[in-house]
Enzyme design. Structure first.
Site, PDB file in Angstrom:
ATOM      1  CG  ASP A 308      -2.629  63.697 107.215  1.00 11.51           C
ATOM      2  OD1 ASP A 308      -2.744  62.269 106.848  1.00 11.51           O
ATOM      3  OD2 ASP A 308      -3.323  64.297 108.167  1.00 11.51           O
ATOM      4  CE  LYS A 335      -2.003  58.631 108.347  1.00  8.47           C
ATOM      5  NZ  LYS A 335      -2.168  59.545 109.267  1.00  8.47           N
ATOM      6  NE  ARG A 383      -5.873  64.032 104.858  1.00 11.32           N
ATOM      7  CZ  ARG A 383      -6.070  65.350 105.426  1.00 11.32           C
ATOM      8  NH1 ARG A 383      -6.367  66.001 104.324  1.00 11.32           N
ATOM      9  NH2 ARG A 383      -6.339  65.733 106.437  1.00 11.32           N
ATOM     10  CE  LYS A 408     -11.437  60.712 108.252  1.00 11.24           C
ATOM     11  NZ  LYS A 408     -12.187  60.491 109.547  1.00 11.24           N
TER      12      LYS A 408
END
Length: 429
Positions: A308, A335, A383, A408
């Site tokens: 991540d 992802k 992200r 999120k």
């Protein structure tokens, strides 16, 4: 309706205090543990991340129940409980295991992207244990129909270790509630090991004992203890502040609540960002970040245990012109989006290539440029938005598409950026 945000930063200094939300990874595990404990375990400092809010609603039976012939998603529910977790990947994996033990029949579904994210490995493992699970649309993918009230056929199951640690965690979370416990055999190399260790440590804090010998994790049937699980601030969220510090001329940031002894694998960001001159000093109940200019000595980053962080670190390297190499990115393609392709597309906008050579990815910064303005597509991936936002320290205007996607995992991200002067050029009055 989607809306974009434009970021700009007049000064290249970053000074301030940022209070981070609770860890989504810890909190989602803790909420499942709480639900399985029958009220013995309580969770403190619940994250306000959208994924966690969704999971909490499902576990509190506040999710939407459809009884008409067809619901909004076009699924025939026939009076079954429909659980739609949207884009919440962790919730999909954890709830798939959780609902096999519940005395109800549900259909578990999600967003269009969620229906493209594989779940077959976890479903196969649960079926071996005795779970009744059927695919509603496409084999190997959500939505799935879970019959509940699992009648255990075996206590041994094997699962690949290099696909997603969330499959392993989902099984470990329910293990103590299985009549014969669980003996989990991990095949091959284990990706994201810290996330599995986090799961086991949290279970142990809730009274669940385990043994881990070689590639076998064993958890016998046992009761949870009465306890509270306190969720730490989110180290994944902290990583974006490390990136901001790395791209600033000078930085003095304080992140309260973070400790050097975290369960979260992403706390390794302190070591990684030391390569970019960021010093982490733990005192006063948090961590102080300061910046000093230094040449990058480390050229290969192995991100197998912290995937991540990949987008954050790769973008920082690209922005600074460091032609680093990266390994351990195998899980990025499944992802929220194909993160490799998304990175390649967006880095091309500053003239940088991310080249794939087998298991190794290398940056080519030979044609790097810093434009006056850049538009960043986010691909419905929180992200991507947060990893590219720090570019506002180098580029006059950075426009981020679909700004709400950060809800999120880090809903306050844009407001926190404003606190340190990274804000829209003409904020509304």
């Amino acid at each position: 309706m989607k809306h974009n945000i434009i970021l700009t930063k007049k000064s290249k200094s970053v000074i301030g205090t940022v209070h981070l939300t609770g860890s989504k990874s810890e909190c989602n595990r803790a909420l499942i543990i709480e639900a399985l404990s029958g009220g013995k375990v309580k969770v403190e400092n619940i994250s306000d991340a959208a994924d966690t809010v969704t999971l909490l609603q499902v576990l509190s039976h506040k999710s939407k129940v459809e009884s008409q012939e067809k619901n909004d998603s076009g699924l025939e529910t026939q009076d079954l409980r429909l659980v739609n977790i949207g884009p919440a990947g962790t919730a999909m994996r954890f709830l798939t295991a959780y609902f096999t033990l519940q005395d109800e029949e549900v259909i578990l579904t999600g967003s269009a992207r969620m229906k493209q994210r594989p779940i077959g490995i976890l479903v196969d493992a649960l079926r071996e244990l005795g779970a009744g699970i059927d695919y509603v649309e496409n084999e190997g993918f959500p939505p799935i129909k879970l019959k509940g009230s699992l009648v255990q056929l075996s206590n041994k199951v094997s699962i690949k270790g290099n696909v997603s640690s969330q499959y392993i965690t989902a099984l470990l979370l329910i293990a103590a509630r299985l009549p014969f416990g669980l003996e989990l055999h991990i095949e091959g190399e284990l990706t994201s090991r810290p996330y599995v260790e986090m799961t086991l440590t949290m279970l142990q804090s809730a009274g669940i004992q385990h043994s881990w010998t070689g590639n076998v994790i064993s958890i016998p049937n046992q009761d949870f203890a009465e306890t509270s699980l306190h969720v730490e601030p989110d180290w994944s969220a902290a990583s974006y502040w490390y990136a901001i510090a790395a791209l600033a001329d000078d930085a003095e940031l304080f992140l309260p609540g973070l400790t050097p002894y975290s369960l979260q694998g992403d706390s390794v960001i302190t070591e990684i960002m030391a390569n970019f001159g960021i010093t982490s000093q733990f005192k006063d109940g948090g961590v102080y970040l300061t910046k000093e200019v230094k040449p990058l000595a480390r050229k290969i980053f192995d991100l197998k245990s912290c995937p991540d962080l990949a987008q954050t670190i790769i973008v920082v390297c690209a922005a600074l012109g460091h032609e680093a190499s990266f390994t351990g990115l195998e899980t990025l393609k499944i992802k929220e989006t194909d993160r490799i392709k998304a990175l390649q597309n967006e880095l091309a906008k500053i003239g940088v290539k991310l080249i794939e050579k087998g298991q190794v990815y290398k940056l080519d910064c030979s044609k790097k440029q810093i434009p006056e303005r850049i538009f960043v597509d986010t691909y419905e991936d929180h992200r991507m938005a947060m990893a590219f936002a720090p570019l506002a320290l180098l580029i006059h205007e950075v426009e981020i598409e679909d700004a709400d996607v950060v809800e999120k995992s880090y809903p306050a991200f844009w407001k926190d950026l404003e606190k340190v002067g990274i804000a829209p050029p003409n904020p509304p009055r």
